[in-house]
Structure formats: structure tokens, C-alpha cells
Design an enzyme around this catalytic site. Sequence first.
Site, PDB file in Angstrom:
ATOM      1  N   GLY A  16      35.362  43.812  35.294  1.00 45.33           N
ATOM      2  CA  GLY A  16      36.447  43.041  35.908  1.00 45.33           C
ATOM      3  C   GLY A  16      37.097  42.129  34.881  1.00 45.33           C
ATOM      4  CG  ASP A  17      37.338  38.655  35.221  1.00 44.15           C
ATOM      5  OD1 ASP A  17      38.031  38.474  36.230  1.00 44.15           O
ATOM      6  OD2 ASP A  17      36.134  38.329  35.154  1.00 44.15           O
ATOM      7  CE  LYS A  20      41.042  44.910  38.008  1.00 43.82           C
ATOM      8  NZ  LYS A  20      40.118  44.148  37.169  1.00 43.82           N
ATOM      9  CE  LYS A  22      47.421  40.827  30.271  1.00 42.45           C
ATOM     10  NZ  LYS A  22      46.724  39.820  29.508  1.00 42.45           N
ATOM     11  CG  ASN A  42      35.802  40.204  45.465  1.00 37.05           C
ATOM     12  OD1 ASN A  42      36.904  40.536  45.900  1.00 37.05           O
ATOM     13  ND2 ASN A  42      34.824  41.064  45.289  1.00 37.05           N
ATOM     14  CB  ALA A  43      40.397  40.381  43.203  1.00 37.17           C
ATOM     15  N   GLY A  44      40.804  37.905  41.302  1.00 37.08           N
ATOM     16  CA  GLY A  44      41.738  36.849  40.913  1.00 37.08           C
ATOM     17  C   GLY A  44      42.626  37.402  39.825  1.00 37.08           C
ATOM     18  CG  HIS A  45      44.637  40.700  40.144  1.00 36.92           C
ATOM     19  ND1 HIS A  45      45.000  41.700  41.003  1.00 36.92           N
ATOM     20  CD2 HIS A  45      43.417  41.032  39.689  1.00 36.92           C
ATOM     21  CE1 HIS A  45      44.022  42.596  41.072  1.00 36.92           C
ATOM     22  NE2 HIS A  45      43.050  42.205  40.283  1.00 36.92           N
ATOM     23  CD  GLN A 226      36.268  43.039  42.793  1.00 37.19           C
ATOM     24  OE1 GLN A 226      36.334  44.018  43.511  1.00 37.19           O
ATOM     25  NE2 GLN A 226      36.891  41.917  43.077  1.00 37.19           N
ATOM     26  CB  THR A 241      31.683  43.782  43.820  1.00 31.91           C
ATOM     27  OG1 THR A 241      32.195  43.105  44.989  1.00 31.91           O
ATOM     28  CG2 THR A 241      32.438  45.093  43.613  1.00 31.91           C
ATOM     29  NE  ARG A 305      31.266  32.708  38.899  1.00 28.73           N
ATOM     30  CZ  ARG A 305      30.652  33.769  39.404  1.00 28.73           C
ATOM     31  NH1 ARG A 305      29.337  33.787  39.491  1.00 28.73           N
ATOM     32  NH2 ARG A 305      31.329  34.810  39.830  1.00 28.73           N
ATOM     33  CB  VAL A 417      50.143  41.244  21.651  1.00 29.02           C
ATOM     34  CG1 VAL A 417      49.587  42.506  21.020  1.00 29.02           C
ATOM     35  CG2 VAL A 417      51.632  41.407  21.962  1.00 29.02           C
TER      36      VAL A 417
HETATM   37  P1  IMP Z   1      30.997  39.472  44.855  1.00 31.29           P
HETATM   38  O1  IMP Z   1      32.029  40.524  44.684  1.00 31.29           O
HETATM   39  O2  IMP Z   1      31.584  38.122  45.136  1.00 31.29           O
HETATM   40  O3  IMP Z   1      29.951  39.872  45.849  1.00 31.29           O
HETATM   41  O4  IMP Z   1      30.215  39.312  43.463  1.00 31.29           O
HETATM   42  C1  IMP Z   1      29.394  40.338  42.935  1.00 31.29           C
HETATM   43  C2  IMP Z   1      29.515  40.389  41.420  1.00 31.29           C
HETATM   44  O5  IMP Z   1      30.807  40.817  41.067  1.00 31.29           O
HETATM   45  C3  IMP Z   1      29.319  39.048  40.714  1.00 31.29           C
HETATM   46  O6  IMP Z   1      28.710  39.272  39.459  1.00 31.29           O
HETATM   47  C4  IMP Z   1      30.726  38.542  40.505  1.00 31.29           C
HETATM   48  O7  IMP Z   1      30.833  37.633  39.427  1.00 31.29           O
HETATM   49  C5  IMP Z   1      31.421  39.858  40.207  1.00 31.29           C
HETATM   50  N1  IMP Z   1      32.849  39.831  40.556  1.00 31.29           N
HETATM   51  C6  IMP Z   1      33.406  39.928  41.780  1.00 31.29           C
HETATM   52  N2  IMP Z   1      34.733  39.892  41.691  1.00 31.29           N
HETATM   53  C7  IMP Z   1      35.037  39.789  40.399  1.00 31.29           C
HETATM   54  C8  IMP Z   1      36.271  39.759  39.680  1.00 31.29           C
HETATM   55  O8  IMP Z   1      37.384  39.821  40.221  1.00 31.29           O
HETATM   56  N3  IMP Z   1      36.158  39.654  38.319  1.00 31.29           N
HETATM   57  C9  IMP Z   1      34.967  39.628  37.683  1.00 31.29           C
HETATM   58  N4  IMP Z   1      33.792  39.664  38.305  1.00 31.29           N
HETATM   59  C10 IMP Z   1      33.834  39.751  39.659  1.00 31.29           C
END
Ligand code: IMP
Length: 427
Positions: A16-17, A20, A22, A42-45, A226, A241, A305, A417
Site C-alpha cells: 500500500g501507499d 495509486k 496520484k 482504511n485507504a488514504g489517497h 492497499q 487487510t 503513523r 518525480v
Molecule cells: P486494516 O485494513 O485496517 O484491517 O489493517 C490491516 C493492515 O493493512 C495493517 O497493517 C494496516 O497498516 C494495513 N493497511 C490498511 N490500509 C492501508 C493503506 O491504505 N495503506 C497502507 N497500509 C494499509
Amino acid sequence: MPEQGACTVVVGCQWGDEGKGKIVDVLAENVDIVARYQGGANAGHTVHVGDGQFVLHQIPSGILHSGRRCLLGNGVVLDVLQFFEEYDALLDRGIDIKGRVGVSYRAQLLMPYHRYLDKAVEDSAVTKIGTTGRGIGPAYEDKAGRRGVRVADLLAPERFAKRVDAAKARVCGRLEELGAGTEELDRAMDATFALGDRLLALAADVGKEISAALAGGRSVLLEGAQGTALDLDHGTYPFVTSSNTTAGAAAIGTGIGPTSITDVIGVVKAYTTRVGEGPLPSAFEPEMDEHVRKLGGEFGATTGRPRRCGWFDAVLTRYASQVNGLTGIAVTKLDVLDTLPELKIATGYRMPSGKVREFFPADTWSLSEIEPVYETLPGWQAPTTEARKLDDLPRNARSYLDRIEELTNAPVRWVSVGTQRSQIIPV
Ligand code: IMP
């Protein structure tokens, strides 16, 4: 009859991270529909447009291009409160999103109690996963356990309320066993119920809409969240996840057939990062970790984090290429490496027995015991942020990309870049 439209999946190939959001933002320029197929808040774009920065958790990154239709497929677990917070924030910032967002009738609703349970389970777990605390695991558990509620359930409010009460009672029982509180839960539940009609007004048959668009020659982008190594089946289980993040899930999670997919673009960062628990085979030594984290601003968009950082892991990206059937890759954040005198790429894993494996192992625990086998390449030690075409990049940067392409087994199609749209170079 028009020719069937193109259907491209954008998928993360690490933990993840990868950036995507962008890439989707840039590709959205040439498509009619962008749809999310799994995951939730849980995603953060993070997408940068001009001086503005947008962090999107559930609404597809395509929303920043006017006129694009943005859909959330059945594979998503929709956090209603968070979704409308994001929706209203976009409206407040003057983005014209009316009539452009649709949510599958078949999407599961992530209820406030799922968040409580996620945190309580994580707090009491012996093997912690380091979840985002957004309720993802418990929501998918309810889905698989056939206890979940879906957008379509809102059509019959009484039955909906009954199903929610039963699911909530079950969760509250578990929370009590775990000694966790439920303060504010009822207030959050009321707020969720109050949004029911607003959500129904956005409900759509996503599979039908996408299929019709493709049949009419329009193009569609399916946006993953992710990354491959966090996929429930193919990732570093149990440090994953709770959904399938990989390209195969794009068809299931939107309601179209897999034969409609024409392209799969894998997004890889020019190095590797991971947030949450679980092994990171190519992790940097502490000093370098700190250095690259600062250079790359590697802090979670959802939780803030710090992300662990490491060298580019070609064992993982080669595996990702196979699992996703990649037709091309986008390499992001190349500029973060501009000042490094030399770069390493992991090409194999040395097992404690001394044997070198070139394939990503199913045994997650063995990843903490392996020693990566590195290949060292010279750095370019020159700024790349002004590059607008491949030829503008220093020779060593191009050699680094060539090696990534060769080892990953998929052609490089874009290189980023910097954070601006203009800094994504088509290859
Ligand atoms: P969950 O999806 O919140 O259940 O987390 C499960 C695992 O996936 C953990 O290690 C999270 O840090 C990781 N995770 C979930 N969503 C993301 C994301 O968008 N980016 C990076 N790691 C993620």
C-alpha cells in the site's frame, strides 16, 4: 455497434501507499468512470492539485476531474459517516460532485460498532496486525458470516433496523467480553441511521452501469486500495487487510466479468514502505530508515503513523506481476532517491539454510529469517523533479528504471518525480 471500451485496473504492488491515488488522478483524465472495488476508509489517497492537497479515503481519486462518474462497488465496506464527511468536505471546497458519485446497492455498510470491535480486538491481540482501526476486519467478518447489512437493505427500514440490532448486539457482547467500552456508540449509530436516505439517493447498480458504459465504447478505471502484499489471500497473511486487493478482485468487487478488463497497471514505489505489523524483508538499517522516511514524507495518510522504509524489493514486485497479470507499471517517488549515492534492489531471499529463493514465499514467518540478496546500482545524485520526459532523467535513473522493469517483468509506463500532475511522466 461501438467497440467495447477500455477497462483498466490500477493496483498497488507492495504494502500500500505506492501513490495509486496520484496515478488514478492522472489516468482519470481519459476515462468516463472511476470505481473503487474493495477496502474502505482504511485507504488514504493523497492527491495534489495546484496548491491544494486532497486526502481521499473512500471516494475515488477521479472525483477531482470534473465530469467523471465515481462509483463505489459491492466489494467496498462503506463507512457511512466517514463517507459523507468526505463528500461534504469536497462540496465545501467547491468540487462539483453532485450526480457524480454512486454507491453499489450491494456494498456492505461498515457500522460504528465495527470500529469499536476492530480497536478492542487489536488492543487485546497477542499477534497484533497494526490495523488502521477503521473497522475493516469486523465489517468483512460480518459480510462473510452473512450478518452484514448492505445499501439495498435501506430500502426496507424495519428489516434493516432488525438486522442491525442483531449484528450490534453480537458485537456488543464481544466488546463486553474484551472489557471494551461503547461510549458514544449510540450517538454514532443514530447519526448513521439519519444518513440512510441520503445514501439511498446515491445508490446505483454499479455492475450494470459499468457494463453499459463499456458496451457503449466508454472507458473505465477500476481503482484498488492497499497493495498486493496486503491481499487477504496473496499477501503476508495474517499481516494483511481483510479484502482481496489484487486485480482479480476488481471484477468481483464491481460486478463485471473478468474478460472486460483490458489492462492492469501496477503501481510500485521506487523503494519499499510498510505501515503496521509484519515482516519487511528489504528494511533499511535504522539511520537510513529515518533518512528516507524524512525525504519521502513517509507517514500514513489515514493514521499519521511513520512508515518503515526499505530498498526496492523485486522479489515482491515480480510476484505482484504474476498475481495481478500486470500489463504495465507506474514507478512513483523516484525523486526521493535523488541524493542517494547508491541504490540496492533485492533480487532474491537467502534462507537460513543458505539456499537463495527468487520467489515470494507463502510462509510469512520465514520472511523474518531471510537475508535479502541485493544488487547495487549507482545513484544519480541530481534533481529529477523538473524532468517531464524520460530523456530528461539522468542516465543512472533510467538504468534503475530499466532494472526494475526487467526484474518485475512488466514495462514501465509512467514515472512520478513529484506530487503534481505535471510531474508524472508518461513513458
Ligand atoms: P486494516 O485494513 O485496517 O484491517 O489493517 C490491516 C493492515 O493493512 C495493517 O497493517 C494496516 O497498516 C494495513 N493497511 C490498511 N490500509 C492501508 C493503506 O491504505 N495503506 C497502507 N497500509 C494499509
